[in-house]
Scaffold this active site. Structure first.
Site, mmCIF file in Angstrom:
data_model
loop_
_atom_site.group_PDB
_atom_site.id
_atom_site.type_symbol
_atom_site.label_atom_id
_atom_site.label_comp_id
_atom_site.label_asym_id
_atom_site.label_seq_id
_atom_site.Cartn_x
_atom_site.Cartn_y
_atom_site.Cartn_z
ATOM 1 N N LYS A 175 28.097 -44.853 4.064
ATOM 2 C CA LYS A 175 27.120 -45.617 3.279
ATOM 3 C C LYS A 175 27.619 -45.849 1.858
ATOM 4 O O LYS A 175 27.491 -46.957 1.307
ATOM 5 C CB LYS A 175 25.774 -44.884 3.253
ATOM 6 C CG LYS A 175 24.694 -45.546 2.385
ATOM 7 C CD LYS A 175 24.321 -46.932 2.893
ATOM 8 C CE LYS A 175 23.285 -47.625 1.989
ATOM 9 N NZ LYS A 175 21.953 -47.005 2.078
ATOM 10 N N THR B 140 19.896 -42.124 1.054
ATOM 11 C CA THR B 140 21.284 -42.237 0.614
ATOM 12 C C THR B 140 21.522 -41.159 -0.439
ATOM 13 O O THR B 140 20.935 -41.209 -1.527
ATOM 14 C CB THR B 140 21.581 -43.628 0.034
ATOM 15 O OG1 THR B 140 21.372 -44.618 1.037
ATOM 16 C CG2 THR B 140 23.028 -43.703 -0.453
ATOM 17 N N ASN C 160 16.979 -32.426 -1.154
ATOM 18 C CA ASN C 160 17.271 -30.997 -1.217
ATOM 19 C C ASN C 160 15.995 -30.164 -1.280
ATOM 20 O O ASN C 160 15.891 -29.103 -0.651
ATOM 21 C CB ASN C 160 18.156 -30.690 -2.424
ATOM 22 C CG ASN C 160 19.562 -31.244 -2.265
ATOM 23 O OD1 ASN C 160 20.043 -31.447 -1.161
ATOM 24 N ND2 ASN C 160 20.222 -31.498 -3.377
ATOM 25 N N LEU D 266 14.074 -40.740 1.421
ATOM 26 C CA LEU D 266 13.720 -40.268 0.085
ATOM 27 C C LEU D 266 14.590 -40.931 -0.980
ATOM 28 O O LEU D 266 15.669 -41.447 -0.675
ATOM 29 C CB LEU D 266 13.862 -38.750 0.038
ATOM 30 C CG LEU D 266 12.959 -38.019 1.045
ATOM 31 C CD1 LEU D 266 13.378 -36.565 1.214
ATOM 32 C CD2 LEU D 266 11.502 -38.111 0.625
ATOM 33 N N PRO D 267 14.142 -40.917 -2.239
ATOM 34 C CA PRO D 267 14.842 -41.697 -3.272
ATOM 35 C C PRO D 267 16.183 -41.147 -3.716
ATOM 36 O O PRO D 267 17.029 -41.908 -4.194
ATOM 37 C CB PRO D 267 13.838 -41.719 -4.438
ATOM 38 C CG PRO D 267 12.968 -40.524 -4.217
ATOM 39 C CD PRO D 267 12.862 -40.380 -2.733
ATOM 40 N N LYS E 289 22.534 -45.905 -8.724
ATOM 41 C CA LYS E 289 22.586 -44.547 -8.166
ATOM 42 C C LYS E 289 23.687 -44.430 -7.120
ATOM 43 O O LYS E 289 24.471 -43.467 -7.115
ATOM 44 C CB LYS E 289 21.238 -44.204 -7.536
ATOM 45 C CG LYS E 289 21.169 -42.803 -6.923
ATOM 46 C CD LYS E 289 20.129 -42.705 -5.828
ATOM 47 C CE LYS E 289 20.625 -43.349 -4.541
ATOM 48 N NZ LYS E 289 19.746 -43.116 -3.378
#
Length: 374
Positions: free
Chosen positions: A237, A161, A135, A128-129, A312
């Site tokens: 990561k 990530t 969440n 997922l992005p 991000k």
């Protein structure tokens, strides 16, 4: 159930009670509390005796090639169901994956709840992005886990990530409903996802990892266990991508300097890779067009790892450093600073503000002019 297993989801998997009791000694060797140990035992036992029904969340640039390799090469799989908020991606995935492998049924779900309804999946992967999306999915999966049917959801493997704290919260929430969790973010990029050569950085029980290993091996070349605690894969990561962001920015500056001093980029690239300045970016991901084949620079940076995603990840790293550097009284006396990371972050803020979807190596073209001036 007795035997110290507490609320063990093995009951839901139709595995005999005697078999569960016979695994108490193995549980004790794990050194885990009874509740967590029961979940570890549940998922490892279930996947050893039952075919996997995989649910997949996220069909973006990384998720789609990953699930394609899972369908083609994953062992012990009975079915794969996929979901993405984009209906067009769901349809494209169904078209591409259906009939790829005999004996593996492929279907789409219309929601996260639908993905795990009625025992449809016992293992869920997510790519997922961001943490918010992860969440949200965890909250829905927790609801599903609380009312799971026999043989229902038992394991979530998150390959996104996100902040390590998000992974820890996900593990805690899912553990309460007897669903095991490992975080397994990836390194290698889109081409590695297509080639099935990703590296997985895994945080969580090594025994749960071993249960998931056959699936991960269908998508990656290296599986690195970073520690028994959820979130340690994410920590690894973020540290890796901090280094990647810094080295790419430094590489771009070095190419600009060399060009300003009269060196051809191909010559300079050869020098870097034969000298002490060599790094992954210089060897595999040159930011200068025409120096190296199959890199985003040759496609005007329109493919690869988007600058907004690098931004991000760097922000997550900075946030993690800030959280870790505050003492118990809330003072900044032990503040952890990452000055090189902060400097790189500024560069990616500029790049992402102008060209968020271009590859992060576009720093070379868009933040430095041909004379090497800012």
């Amino acid at each position: 159930m007795g035997s110290g297993f507490g609320h063990c989801a093995l009951v839901r998997c139709s595995i005999c009670v005697e078999h569960v009791r016979g695994r108490v000694e193995a549980r004790d060797r794990l050194g885990l509390c009874p509740l967590v140990a029961s979940q570890v035992e549940m998922v490892t036992t279930m996947l050893s005796v039952m075919p996997a029904r995989i649910g997949w969340l996220g069909l973006g640039n990384m998720g789609m090639p990953m699930v394609a390799n899972l369908v083609k090469h994953g062992g012990g799989i009975q079915s794969v169901s996929v979901f993405d908020a984009d209906g067009g991606k769901r349809d494209a995935a169904l078209k591409e994956l259906s009939g790829v492998r005999k004996g593996v049924t492929v279907s789409t779900a219309v929601s996260v709840r639908d993905l795990v309804a009625n025992g449809r999946c016992n293992v869920v992967f997510s790519m997922l992005p961001d943490g918010a999306a992860m969440n949200d999915c965890v909250a829905l999966l927790t609801e599903a886990g609380a009312s799971a049917s026999p043989g229902g959801l038992a394991l979530m493997v998150d390959c996104s990530t996100v902040h390590p704290n998000d992974a820890q919260r996900a593990a805690a929430a899912l553990n309460k409903v007897s669903v095991s969790f490992v975080d397994a973010p990836v390194s290698g990029g889109i081409q590695a996802a297509k080639d099935g050569t990703l590296s997985f950085l895994v945080g969580g029980s090594v025994h749960v990892l071993d249960a998931a290993r056959p699936f991960l091996q269908s998508m990656g070349r290296k599986i690195l266990h970073c520690g028994e605690q959820p979130g340690l894969g994410q920590a690894a990561k973020l540290a890796n991508n901090l280094l990647l962001g810094i080295t790419m920015a430094g590489l771009c500056e070095s190419f600009v300097l060399g060009s300003r001093l009269g060196l051809e980029p191909k010559v300079l690239s050869e020098v870097f890779n034969a000298s002490s300045g060599r790094c992954w970016s210089s060897e595999k991901y040159c930011p200068v067009k025409g120096v190296m084949s199959s890199v985003p620079a040759n496609a005007d940076y329109k493919t690869g790892f988007a600058a907004r995603l690098m931004l991000k990840d760097l922000r997550l790293a900075m946030d993690a450093a800030k959280a870790r550097g505050v003492d118990h009284e809330g003072s900044d006396s032990r503040k952890l600073r990452l000055p090189l990371g902060e400097a790189a972050l500024e560069q990616y803020v500029q790049l992402a503000s102008q060209h968020p979807n271009l590859d992060f190596s576009a720093l070379y073209k868009y933040l430095f002019d041909e004379e090497g001036k800012r």
